[in-house]
Scaffold this motif. Structure first.
Motif, PDB file in Angstrom:
ATOM      1  N   UNK A  79      -3.672   2.949 -11.780  1.00  0.00           N
ATOM      2  CA  UNK A  79      -5.125   3.868 -12.166  1.00  0.00           C
ATOM      3  C   UNK A  79      -5.121   4.247 -13.189  1.00  0.00           C
ATOM      4  N   UNK A  80      -4.173   4.776 -14.347  1.00  0.00           N
ATOM      5  CA  UNK A  80      -4.276   5.193 -15.310  1.00  0.00           C
ATOM      6  C   UNK A  80      -4.753   3.994 -16.204  1.00  0.00           C
ATOM      7  N   UNK A  81      -4.153   2.604 -15.925  1.00  0.00           N
ATOM      8  CA  UNK A  81      -4.909   1.717 -16.663  1.00  0.00           C
ATOM      9  C   UNK A  81      -6.330   1.333 -16.288  1.00  0.00           C
ATOM     10  N   UNK A  82      -6.773   1.935 -15.464  1.00  0.00           N
ATOM     11  CA  UNK A  82      -8.029   1.496 -14.694  1.00  0.00           C
ATOM     12  C   UNK A  82      -7.938   0.293 -13.845  1.00  0.00           C
ATOM     13  N   UNK A  83      -6.940  -0.020 -13.508  1.00  0.00           N
ATOM     14  CA  UNK A  83      -6.815  -1.371 -12.634  1.00  0.00           C
ATOM     15  C   UNK A  83      -6.672  -0.974 -11.308  1.00  0.00           C
ATOM     16  N   UNK A  84      -8.024  -0.705 -10.843  1.00  0.00           N
ATOM     17  CA  UNK A  84      -8.131   0.076  -9.238  1.00  0.00           C
ATOM     18  C   UNK A  84      -7.775  -1.058  -8.295  1.00  0.00           C
ATOM     19  N   UNK A  85      -8.297  -2.305  -8.605  1.00  0.00           N
ATOM     20  CA  UNK A  85      -8.231  -3.167  -7.671  1.00  0.00           C
ATOM     21  C   UNK A  85      -6.439  -3.557  -7.442  1.00  0.00           C
ATOM     22  N   UNK A  86      -5.760  -3.390  -8.315  1.00  0.00           N
ATOM     23  CA  UNK A  86      -4.101  -3.443  -8.250  1.00  0.00           C
ATOM     24  C   UNK A  86      -3.693  -2.020  -7.579  1.00  0.00           C
ATOM     25  N   UNK A 106      -3.836  11.609  -1.058  1.00  0.00           N
ATOM     26  CA  UNK A 106      -4.848  12.454  -2.440  1.00  0.00           C
ATOM     27  C   UNK A 106      -4.700  10.946  -3.241  1.00  0.00           C
ATOM     28  N   UNK A 107      -3.892  10.232  -3.574  1.00  0.00           N
ATOM     29  CA  UNK A 107      -3.867   8.887  -4.599  1.00  0.00           C
ATOM     30  C   UNK A 107      -4.948   8.112  -3.993  1.00  0.00           C
ATOM     31  N   UNK A 108      -4.787   7.948  -2.717  1.00  0.00           N
ATOM     32  CA  UNK A 108      -5.582   6.842  -1.996  1.00  0.00           C
ATOM     33  C   UNK A 108      -7.149   7.113  -2.205  1.00  0.00           C
ATOM     34  N   UNK A 109      -7.376   8.527  -1.942  1.00  0.00           N
ATOM     35  CA  UNK A 109      -8.790   8.831  -1.941  1.00  0.00           C
ATOM     36  C   UNK A 109      -9.212   9.115  -3.400  1.00  0.00           C
ATOM     37  N   UNK A 110      -8.258   9.280  -4.324  1.00  0.00           N
ATOM     38  CA  UNK A 110      -8.671   9.306  -5.953  1.00  0.00           C
ATOM     39  C   UNK A 110      -9.176   7.788  -6.244  1.00  0.00           C
ATOM     40  N   UNK A 111      -8.365   6.754  -5.785  1.00  0.00           N
ATOM     41  CA  UNK A 111      -8.696   5.331  -6.386  1.00  0.00           C
ATOM     42  C   UNK A 111      -9.962   5.095  -5.687  1.00  0.00           C
ATOM     43  N   UNK A 112     -10.272   5.248  -4.455  1.00  0.00           N
ATOM     44  CA  UNK A 112     -11.404   5.159  -3.716  1.00  0.00           C
ATOM     45  C   UNK A 112     -12.540   5.755  -4.511  1.00  0.00           C
ATOM     46  N   UNK A 113     -12.393   6.872  -4.965  1.00  0.00           N
ATOM     47  CA  UNK A 113     -13.335   7.701  -5.676  1.00  0.00           C
ATOM     48  C   UNK A 113     -13.836   7.187  -6.867  1.00  0.00           C
ATOM     49  N   UNK A 114     -12.629   6.632  -7.756  1.00  0.00           N
ATOM     50  CA  UNK A 114     -12.869   5.924  -8.959  1.00  0.00           C
ATOM     51  C   UNK A 114     -13.686   4.668  -8.791  1.00  0.00           C
ATOM     52  N   UNK A 115     -13.089   3.860  -7.634  1.00  0.00           N
ATOM     53  CA  UNK A 115     -14.016   2.579  -7.645  1.00  0.00           C
ATOM     54  C   UNK A 115     -15.547   3.031  -7.120  1.00  0.00           C
ATOM     55  N   UNK A 116     -15.530   4.005  -6.297  1.00  0.00           N
ATOM     56  CA  UNK A 116     -17.127   3.996  -5.993  1.00  0.00           C
ATOM     57  C   UNK A 116     -17.809   4.647  -7.177  1.00  0.00           C
ATOM     58  N   UNK A 117     -17.180   5.570  -8.062  1.00  0.00           N
ATOM     59  CA  UNK A 117     -17.976   5.805  -9.184  1.00  0.00           C
ATOM     60  C   UNK A 117     -18.420   4.781 -10.187  1.00  0.00           C
ATOM     61  N   UNK A 118     -17.676   3.602 -10.378  1.00  0.00           N
ATOM     62  CA  UNK A 118     -17.729   2.605 -10.981  1.00  0.00           C
ATOM     63  C   UNK A 118     -18.630   1.527 -10.422  1.00  0.00           C
ATOM     64  N   UNK A 119     -18.711   1.500  -9.114  1.00  0.00           N
ATOM     65  CA  UNK A 119     -19.638   0.614  -8.488  1.00  0.00           C
ATOM     66  C   UNK A 119     -21.221   0.593  -8.965  1.00  0.00           C
ATOM     67  N   UNK A 120     -21.781  -0.370  -8.986  1.00  0.00           N
ATOM     68  CA  UNK A 120     -23.108  -0.610  -9.120  1.00  0.00           C
ATOM     69  C   UNK A 120     -23.828  -0.214  -8.008  1.00  0.00           C
ATOM     70  N   UNK A 121     -25.040   0.098  -8.193  1.00  0.00           N
ATOM     71  CA  UNK A 121     -25.979   0.554  -7.230  1.00  0.00           C
ATOM     72  C   UNK A 121     -26.271  -0.570  -6.040  1.00  0.00           C
ATOM     73  N   UNK A 122     -26.338  -1.600  -6.444  1.00  0.00           N
ATOM     74  CA  UNK A 122     -26.144  -2.949  -5.453  1.00  0.00           C
ATOM     75  C   UNK A 122     -25.063  -3.140  -4.506  1.00  0.00           C
ATOM     76  N   UNK A 123     -23.912  -2.911  -5.255  1.00  0.00           N
ATOM     77  CA  UNK A 123     -22.714  -3.032  -4.461  1.00  0.00           C
ATOM     78  C   UNK A 123     -22.140  -1.778  -3.830  1.00  0.00           C
ATOM     79  N   UNK A 124     -22.629  -0.701  -4.170  1.00  0.00           N
ATOM     80  CA  UNK A 124     -22.375   0.636  -3.349  1.00  0.00           C
ATOM     81  C   UNK A 124     -23.096   0.541  -2.020  1.00  0.00           C
TER      82      UNK A 124
END
Length: 124
Positions: A79-86, A106-124
């Motif tokens: 997560x620190x390296x922004x590798x949310x898929x990994x 908590x870590x799982x929720x943080x990763x989901x949150x980061x992925x959602x924040x970086x998702x585009x409008x169409x993929x979200x």
């Protein structure tokens, strides 16, 4: 007159230990840096040595994939390296292995949150 002279001295004697953050005679110098080769990955993560922690944790998780703590720590590194898929499968595995640990959730929720924040409008 005597009161006027003694009052500041009395305040200095009483308040100096309270207001001084370090004991007298000791310099406020940081201690030596910990030897990062002999400490665990959690200490490395807390110190910001992400690459060294990753070098320790990746083989550990490959050898012991059922170790929830190692999966959690490696997810934190990824997560620190922004590798949310990994990081996502590692965090999910940590929760699956030990669902009673709130840090893993908590870590799982943080990763989901980061992925959602970086998702585009169409993929979200």
């Amino acid at each position: 007159m005597l009161r006027r002279l003694l009052l500041p001295i009395l305040f200095a004697i009483i308040l100096s230990p309270i207001l001084s953050p370090w004991p007298a005679g000791r310099a406020a110098e940081p201690g030596p840096a910990p030897d990062t080769q002999s400490v665990g990955p959690q200490v490395l993560i807390q110190s910001g040595h992400w690459k060294r922690a990753r070098a320790i944790l990746e083989p550990q998780v490959k050898i012991h994939p059922q170790d929830a703590r190692s999966c959690y720590l490696l997810a934190e590194v990824k997560e620190a390296f922004k590798d949310f898929g990994g990081a996502l499968p590692l965090a999910q595995r940590a929760v699956d292995l030990d669902g009673r640990n709130s840090d893993y959730h908590l870590k799982l929720g943080q990763i989901f949150g980061e992925m959602a924040a970086q998702a585009s409008v169409l993929s979200a």
